[in-house]
Design an enzyme around this catalytic site. Structure first.
Site, PDB file in Angstrom:
ATOM      1  CE1 TYR A 144      -3.644   2.575   0.626  1.00  0.00           C
ATOM      2  CE2 TYR A 144      -2.331   3.295   2.494  1.00  0.00           C
ATOM      3  CZ  TYR A 144      -3.386   3.493   1.621  1.00  0.00           C
ATOM      4  OH  TYR A 144      -4.176   4.611   1.762  1.00  0.00           O
ATOM      5  CG  ASP A 239       5.830   3.581   0.645  1.00  0.00           C
ATOM      6  OD1 ASP A 239       6.183   4.246   1.642  1.00  0.00           O
ATOM      7  OD2 ASP A 239       4.650   3.474   0.271  1.00  0.00           O
ATOM      8  CE  LYS A 267       1.189   4.803   8.189  1.00  0.00           C
ATOM      9  NZ  LYS A 267       1.181   4.065   6.941  1.00  0.00           N
TER      10      LYS A 267
HETATM   11  C1  LIG Z   1       0.553   4.621   5.618  1.00  0.00           C
HETATM   12  C2  LIG Z   1       1.300   4.363   4.376  1.00  0.00           C
HETATM   13  C3  LIG Z   1       1.227   5.233   3.284  1.00  0.00           C
HETATM   14  C4  LIG Z   1       0.265   6.386   3.225  1.00  0.00           C
HETATM   15  O1  LIG Z   1       0.543   7.360   4.154  1.00  0.00           O
HETATM   16  P1  LIG Z   1      -0.626   8.400   4.555  1.00  0.00           P
HETATM   17  O2  LIG Z   1       0.048   9.348   5.472  1.00  0.00           O
HETATM   18  O3  LIG Z   1      -1.705   7.581   5.171  1.00  0.00           O
HETATM   19  O4  LIG Z   1      -1.078   9.049   3.286  1.00  0.00           O
HETATM   20  C5  LIG Z   1       2.049   5.002   2.201  1.00  0.00           C
HETATM   21  N1  LIG Z   1       2.893   3.959   2.191  1.00  0.00           N
HETATM   22  C6  LIG Z   1       2.991   3.094   3.216  1.00  0.00           C
HETATM   23  C7  LIG Z   1       3.960   1.971   3.150  1.00  0.00           C
HETATM   24  C8  LIG Z   1       2.184   3.255   4.341  1.00  0.00           C
HETATM   25  O5  LIG Z   1       2.260   2.363   5.338  1.00  0.00           O
END
Ligand SMILES: *Cc1c(COP(=O)(O)O)cnc(C)c1O
Length: 436
Positions: A144, A239, A267
């Site tokens: 994701y 990511d 995060k």
């Molecule tokens: C949470 C998450 C996102 C999205 O971040 P948001 O601040 O919710 O837009 C993107 N990539 C990864 C791996 C994530 O865990």
């Protein structure tokens, strides 16, 4: 456990907001029941509107690695707020923060601050396309990367929880430029590069997946991806929105020694405030406006409160030399304890732990891909989730998320969690035999 106020608040919220929430997975659709409305949180504990207290392993879906309302992070935010909450002009603290990120994350030579992980991945992909002049994007099932159009094809997290196959509103031509491969399949990787290599702007991956539960790469997999991106001139994007500052101070790239061209962070980097970042090779990052032609901007980017929270968080993570060893120990003690409790009770679970994240699947078979994760018993996870919730442990309301132990979780919290799990696995065993 009766949660009257949460129920009443949720009913009201449903009349005001789509599904009663501001982000889908919060609505408990993956496990059934009514979402818990949180009143406050401190350390490892959250308290709901009915006054119940829970040991929290959601940690706001990852950011709160130091625990909720850490006094020094709060002090930094309060201090910053007293000086004004937004200027739309550069500040000295952004330099210190950027230096800190560059020092901690191996691939990052230059960095740009944004407001969410979604914004970071969207910007990194636009940059990769601008830099290479190529159209196509390679991604992996069950990963994701936020809710950007090209990233919702076969995505994990809420998209997986709700069983949405891609999503209405994404144009077919966008989906056509997205190639999705199974995670951990090296043969599929070789094939995709052989076919599309010359058209690929970027490959984006969670180097340890955290949004189909926690699924690590098989040995050699990230190395193969790195090699193919280099050979074919595609930008490799890790990511690390979830894994950054969690599985090691410098994320997965530090832990496994594979260096991407660009990295997205979110995060933890924002210390619980809305802040994220993308960064990487200087020659690529200098294509971003105003240094280069690829446009990306933000009214609130580098917001003083968010930078203060993020900076203090990274400082605290960096200042304590034993912290990551302790996090690893807490995490593996809990992971092992839960696994052993399941075996004692007679419930089949499997899973992986990497640093301060892990997950359990109700399954007889090992999980190395999204297909494996989806083959697990999500109905039994729902039973487990409610069993834990009613015994004072707050897990993610979805089978496809990880648990996030943090610095505030003590041995006593871990022991209480394992004791609760022993009983909740009993509920699972009864549900499994009732289901036949
Ligand atoms: C949470 C998450 C996102 C999205 O971040 P948001 O601040 O919710 O837009 C993107 N990539 C990864 C791996 C994530 O865990």
């Amino acid at each position: 456990m009766v949660r009257e106020r949460s129920e009443a608040l949720y009913e009201r919220a449903c009349a005001l907001m789509p599904g009663g929430v501001n982000s889908p997975v919060r609505a408990f659709r993956g496990v059934g029941g009514t979402p818990v409305f949180v009143r406050r949180a401190s350390g490892a504990l959250i308290e709901d509107e009915d006054g119940h207290s829970y040991i929290d392993y959601v940690a706001s879906w990852g950011p709160m690695i130091l625990g909720h309302a850490h006094p020094e992070v709060i002090a930094a935010v309060v201090d910053a707020a007293a000086g004004g909450t937004s200027f739309g002009a550069p500040t000295a603290r952004e330099n210190v923060f950027a230096e800190r990120i560059i020092a901690m994350v191996p691939s990052v030579e230059k960095v740009r601050l944004v407001n969410s992980g979604t914004e970071a991945t969207l910007s990194a992909i636009r940059l990769a396309r601008g830099f290479t002049g190529r159209p196509k994007l390679l991604k992996f099932e069950g990963c994701y990367h936020g809710h950007g159009d090209s990233l919702l094809v076969d995505a994990g997290s809420g998209v997986a929880t709700l069983g949405i196959p891609g999503t209405p509103g994404v144009l077919p031509e966008v989906a056509r430029n997205t190639i999705t491969l199974p995670f951990n399949d090296e043969g599929a990787l070789e094939e995709a590069f052989a076919r599309h290599g010359a058209e690929l702007a970027a490959a984006i991956i969670e180097p340890v997946a955290g949004n189909m539960g926690c699924v690590p790469p098989r040995p050699g997999y990230l190395e193969a991806l790195r090699r193919l991106c280099t050979v074919h001139g595609a930008v490799l994007i890790f990511d690390e929105v979830m894994t950054g500052f969690r599985v090691a101070p410098g994320g997965v790239q530090e832990r496994v020694g594979v260096t991407p061209d660009l990295t997205t962070l979110g995060k933890i980097v924002g210390g619980g405030l809305p802040l994220a970042a993308y960064g990487g090779r200087r020659d690529i990052m200098d294509h971003i406006a105003p240094a280069g032609p690829v446009y990306q901007a933000g009214t609130l980017s580098g917001n003083p409160l968010a930078v203060a929270a993020g900076l203090r968080t990274l400082e605290l993570l960096g200042e304590d030399p034993g912290l990551y060893v302790r996090l690893e120990e807490t995490s593996s003690r809990l992971f092992r304890g839960l696994t052993e409790a399941a075996v004692e009770v007679g419930v089949s679970v499997t899973g992986h732990q990497v640093g301060a994240m892990f997950s359990l699947y109700f399954s007889d078979a090992e999980v190395w891909s999204f297909a494996d994760a989806k083959a697990s018993r999500t109905d039994l996870y729902a039973t487990f989730f409610h069993g834990m919730l009613d015994r004072g442990v707050y897990l993610a309301p979805s089978a496809f998320e990880a648990l996030f132990p943090g610095a505030a979780h003590t041995d006593a919290h871990v022991d209480r969690t394992i004791a609760a799990a022993r009983e909740a696995f009993g509920d699972v065993l009864r549900a499994a035999s009732a289901a036949g």
